[in-house]
Design an enzyme around this catalytic site. Sequence first.
Site, PDB file in Angstrom:
ATOM      1  N   CYS A   1       0.959  -1.231   0.377  1.00 45.47           N
ATOM      2  CA  CYS A   1       0.101  -0.299   0.074  1.00 45.47           C
ATOM      3  C   CYS A   1       0.758   1.390   0.116  1.00 45.47           C
ATOM      4  CB  CYS A   1      -0.779   0.159   1.183  1.00 45.47           C
ATOM      5  SG  CYS A   1      -2.362   1.636   1.158  1.00 45.47           S
TER       6      CYS A   1
ATOM      7  N   CYS B   1      -0.028   3.788   1.761  1.00 48.25           N
ATOM      8  CA  CYS B   1      -0.347   5.422   2.674  1.00 48.25           C
ATOM      9  C   CYS B   1       1.026   5.814   4.453  1.00 48.25           C
ATOM     10  CB  CYS B   1      -1.768   5.240   3.110  1.00 48.25           C
ATOM     11  SG  CYS B   1      -1.674   3.470   4.553  1.00 48.25           S
TER      12      CYS B   1
ATOM     13  N   LYS C   1     -12.146  -4.605   2.695  1.00 45.07           N
ATOM     14  CA  LYS C   1     -12.255  -3.953   2.695  1.00 45.07           C
ATOM     15  C   LYS C   1     -12.642  -2.992   3.405  1.00 45.07           C
ATOM     16  CE  LYS C   1      -8.200  -1.661   4.615  1.00 45.07           C
ATOM     17  NZ  LYS C   1      -6.654  -1.524   4.026  1.00 45.07           N
TER      18      LYS C   1
ATOM     19  N   GLU D   1     -17.000  -8.201  -4.348  1.00 42.64           N
ATOM     20  CA  GLU D   1     -15.390  -6.967  -4.177  1.00 42.64           C
ATOM     21  C   GLU D   1     -14.726  -8.598  -4.089  1.00 42.64           C
ATOM     22  OE1 GLU D   1     -13.323  -5.140  -4.336  1.00 42.64           O
ATOM     23  OE2 GLU D   1     -14.757  -3.519  -3.830  1.00 42.64           O
TER      24      GLU D   1
ATOM     25  N   LYS E   1     -11.771  -7.875   6.505  1.00 36.93           N
ATOM     26  CA  LYS E   1     -11.569  -7.273   7.244  1.00 36.93           C
ATOM     27  C   LYS E   1     -12.651  -6.066   7.345  1.00 36.93           C
ATOM     28  CE  LYS E   1      -7.527  -3.600   7.741  1.00 36.93           C
ATOM     29  NZ  LYS E   1      -6.510  -2.733   7.280  1.00 36.93           N
TER      30      LYS E   1
ATOM     31  N   TYR F   1      -3.155  -8.862  15.532  1.00 44.87           N
ATOM     32  CA  TYR F   1      -2.131  -9.048  17.586  1.00 44.87           C
ATOM     33  C   TYR F   1      -1.425  -9.067  18.882  1.00 44.87           C
ATOM     34  CZ  TYR F   1      -2.371  -4.639  14.395  1.00 44.87           C
ATOM     35  OH  TYR F   1      -2.600  -4.185  12.970  1.00 44.87           O
TER      36      TYR F   1
HETATM   37  C1  PBG Z   1      -3.224   0.581   5.512  1.00 44.32           C
HETATM   38  C2  PBG Z   1      -3.911  -0.016   6.308  1.00 44.32           C
HETATM   39  C3  PBG Z   1      -4.327  -0.666   7.248  1.00 44.32           C
HETATM   40  C4  PBG Z   1      -4.410  -1.446   7.730  1.00 44.32           C
HETATM   41  C5  PBG Z   1      -4.168  -2.709   7.417  1.00 44.32           C
HETATM   42  N1  PBG Z   1      -3.486  -1.744   5.847  1.00 44.32           N
HETATM   43  C6  PBG Z   1      -5.218   1.017   7.597  1.00 44.32           C
HETATM   44  C7  PBG Z   1      -6.084   1.794   6.773  1.00 44.32           C
HETATM   45  O1  PBG Z   1      -6.773   1.294   5.942  1.00 44.32           O
HETATM   46  O2  PBG Z   1      -6.017   2.836   6.966  1.00 44.32           O
HETATM   47  C8  PBG Z   1      -5.197  -1.182   8.993  1.00 44.32           C
HETATM   48  C9  PBG Z   1      -4.958  -2.617  10.688  1.00 44.32           C
HETATM   49  C10 PBG Z   1      -5.651  -2.417  11.625  1.00 44.32           C
HETATM   50  O3  PBG Z   1      -6.394  -1.461  11.770  1.00 44.32           O
HETATM   51  O4  PBG Z   1      -4.944  -3.329  12.740  1.00 44.32           O
HETATM   52  N2  PBG Z   1      -3.740   0.880   4.122  1.00 44.32           N
END
Ligand code: PBG
Length: 317
Positions: A112, A114, A187, A225, A240, A305
């Site tokens: 990703c 971000c 997601k 999806e 997710k 986690y």
């Molecule tokens: C990145 C990503 C995110 C998570 C996993 N990959 C955050 C988001 O989409 O803002 C979240 C994982 C978590 O909250 O444990 N795109």
Amino acid sequence: MRRLRKENLRELVQESKINLKDLITPVFVDERIESKVEIPSMPGYFRFPLSKVADEIGRAMELGLKAFILFGLPSKKDEIGSSAFEKDGVIQKSVKSIKKEYPDAVVITDVCLCEYTSHGHCGVVKDGKILNDETLPIIARVAVSHAEAGADIVAPSGMMDGMISAIRGALDSEGFEDTAIMSYSAKYASNFYGPFRDAAESGYSFGDRRSYQMDFHNRREAIREVELDIKEGADIVMVKPALAYLDVIRDVKERFYVPIAAYNVSGEYSMVKAVEKMGWMDGKALAYEILTSIKRAGTDLIITYHSYEIAKLISNV
Ligand code: PBG
């Protein structure tokens, strides 16, 4: 009904059990630090420096954990997130150092932008819009760079349309036919990601992620999806978050025949830690029950986690 609930018989008839081999442990690697740093909103969870990441994997493997998903915190960010595909980027280096010490570890990389973009969005931005097709070649390049470093599985999480076919095509044409794809297929734009954005410093500077992540009011849309991702070449599909989305996990399980992963996300972890800290509930027992429920809903793999605590709980160490 009570005959089989006796203490010595009940285990024999348990339908869903957590298997340590099904757990995937998230690992945050921060290029800018020298020793591990606890994440404030995720008590008991840490970011690791590059120099310590292999040791941490070793520690987890001793507990019986086998699979890891890596997230990187780079030292520099820019508009397009170019440090995400650098040969010597934080993830590329981490994968190499883990594979050198622990070739049997399953190394998955989150693909990703971000964490790497200055604006914190998962794609290229123009005039306040997150562009889809312009983002695809960049994430494909990120995935190839992770495969080149030795990742077993790449896991695109940006929710761009067409990302799986872009990545599969790029991997195949670069000679990485064997690198698997685990897609964050369903997601949702969720409030449960709050602590993660703190952990990975991936919060956004404007807007939100609702133009690319799914709307949590929707259930059937998740099927579409997942269907698209499988058609495009995903080997494993993901739902997710997990706990508030057990209906979606069950739907996917009933309709498709690929392995399913569920992401027990940061906010789900932090809620358990918070009530534990307050002394209101038994955190370990809660975590065990939550993960078992996610399993019961039909997932094959769980990213969590809680894996360290569960590993200790299951093996009594
Ligand atoms: C990145 C990503 C995110 C998570 C996993 N990959 C955050 C988001 O989409 O803002 C979240 C994982 C978590 O909250 O444990 N795109």
